[in-house]
Design an enzyme around this catalytic site. Structure first.
Site: not given
Ligand code: GLA
Length: 416
Positions: A160, A193-195, A197, A215
């Site tokens: 993460d 890293e959610w995109g 970068n 998320d």
């Molecule tokens: C981030 C991630 C989630 C999950 C939470 C856990 O938000 O994107 O998928 O792993 O952390 O805290």
């Protein structure tokens, strides 16, 4: 003369043998990620969407039991992944320990249990100083953590991006990749890293998948104001669809884990699952497998749909058209087949007159394959009723008058 011939034979034989032995020597492996772990998108289960921090050894074992008993393992879901909140403290040498209250037998014993069921075990960490839920992150302990995971016989790491303000993303993910490699145990590396970068531009040799969005929640649609910080199925599709050229064998766009069985109605669950299959997304279940409705089970166990996701051509589907909220999707498959989906993003049922000639297309961006409905006849197999529904015809005419239900899909496999 005889001697000379013998001598020449000897020299030739020795040379050949030497050449053969040299070829047989294993090549020194270039540093890099573990190859061959995600030739098709990974499939399994993860604790976060349903349980958040309320995890325990009993829950994980129960899920492992259920994934076998329900037949999900045999349908391909083999990873059991523990998300955030499993951590205890680091020991005096800096090695991370498990929270003994939640996991009294320890992580190695849990891995043994999971492995004994023909499954693999995944774990979670963070490139920053702390995880998103505030537990110790891997920053400054990357090699140590990788060694610890290898000792525990972990098979999968989700990594993460919280509390990583001054960390260089490319450096941080490459560092953990190298640490996993050096630890000597093949571990699938799932970047999270959610995109932020644009990992799709640089991570093909770093991770086996990378998150492309924030998320997911158990909501299908809604404006940003309605949905708050979380993403919906539709908002994620919009962000993930344009990234198809970056996905492929061993490195997938990850539009986040599944919310099937977590509260959406059946039609929305079906559409969600279908689109994750069309987009060649990792299929990581997020519901309580110990307690599922038949409808949820039928969706998750749809082997015809799973085959679309796991297709060996490894091409993410393409959104061809959006006709007033009806999205037309095609996914090229191995052997000249296509998966075809109409996704109704509106809440109303919509009548749709299908003429295959409207969809003569070439996938210029990735596979270079064409549908060629003028010249090719395909058998049409309905991926949700599991029935053959005739063939496409070469004639330019409306062949099917369809009703696509609100927030639902019609999905076919077209076979030459
Ligand atoms: C981030 C991630 C989630 C999950 C939470 C856990 O938000 O994107 O998928 O792993 O952390 O805290």
């Amino acid at each position: 003369m005889k001697r000379k011939a013998l001598f020449i034979t000897f020299v030739v034989l020795t040379a050949t043998l030497t050449a053969l032995t040299m070829q047989a020597q294993p090549r020194r492996q270039a540093p890099g990620k573990w190859e061959g772990l995600a030739d098709t998108p990974q499939m399994g289960w993860n604790s976060w969407n349903r349980f958040q921090g309320n995890i325990s050894e009993d829950i994980i074992k129960g899920i492992a039991d259920a994934i076998v008993e329900t037949g999900l393992r045999d349908a391909g879901y083999i990873y059991i992944n523990i998300d955030d909140c499993w951590h205890g403290q680091r020991d005096a040498d800096g090695f991370i320990q498990v929270d003994k209250n939640k996991f009294p037998s320890g992580m190695k014993a849990l891995a043994d249990y999971v492995h004994s069921k023909g499954l693999k075990l995944g774990i979670y960490s963070d490139a920053g100083s702390r995880t998103c839920a505030g537990f110790p992150g891997s920053l400054g302990h990357e090699y140590q953590d990788a060694i610890q995971y290898a000792r525990w016989e972990i098979d999968y790491l989700k990594y993460d991006w919280c509390n990583a303000n001054n960390v260089n993303p490319r450096g941080a993910y490459a560092l953990m990749r190298d640490a996993l490699r050096a630890a000597g145990r093949p571990i699938l590396f799932s970047m999270c890293e959610w995109g932020t970068n644009q990992p799709w531009e640089w991570a093909a040799n770093v991770g086996h998948s990378w998150r492309t969005t924030g998320d997911i929640t158990n909501k299908f649609a809604g404006t940003p104001a309605q949905r708050g910080w979380g993403q919906t199925v539709l908002s994620i599709i919009d962000q993930n669809a344009p990234l198809r050229k970056y996905a492929g064998k061993g490195h997938w766009n990850d539009p986040d884990m599944l919310e099937v069985g977590n509260g959406m109605p059946e039609n929305e669950d079906r559409a969600h699952f279908t689109m994750w299959c069309m987009m060649a997304a990792p299929l990581i279940l997020g519901n309580d497998l110990r307690n599922m409705s038949q409808a949820t089970r039928d969706i998750l166990m749809n082997r015809d749909m799973i085959a679309v996701n796991q297709d060996t051509l490894g091409v993410q589907g393409l959104r061809y058209k959006d006709i007033d909220g009806l999205q037309i999707w095609f996914k090229p498959l191995a052997g000249g087949d296509w998966a075809f989906t109409i996704l109704n993003t509106t809440e109303q049922d919509v009548n749709f007159n299908l003429n295959w000639q409207d969809f003569n297309l070439t996938d210029d961006e990735v596979s270079k394959l064409s549908t060629n409905f003028d010249t090719t006849v395909y058998r049409v197999f309905n991926l949700w009723t599991h029935k053959q529904e005739g063939k496409t015809s070469k004639a330019n005419k409306v062949e099917r008058k369809l009703v696509v239900k609100g927030h639902d899909v019609i999905a076919y496999r077209l076979t030459k």
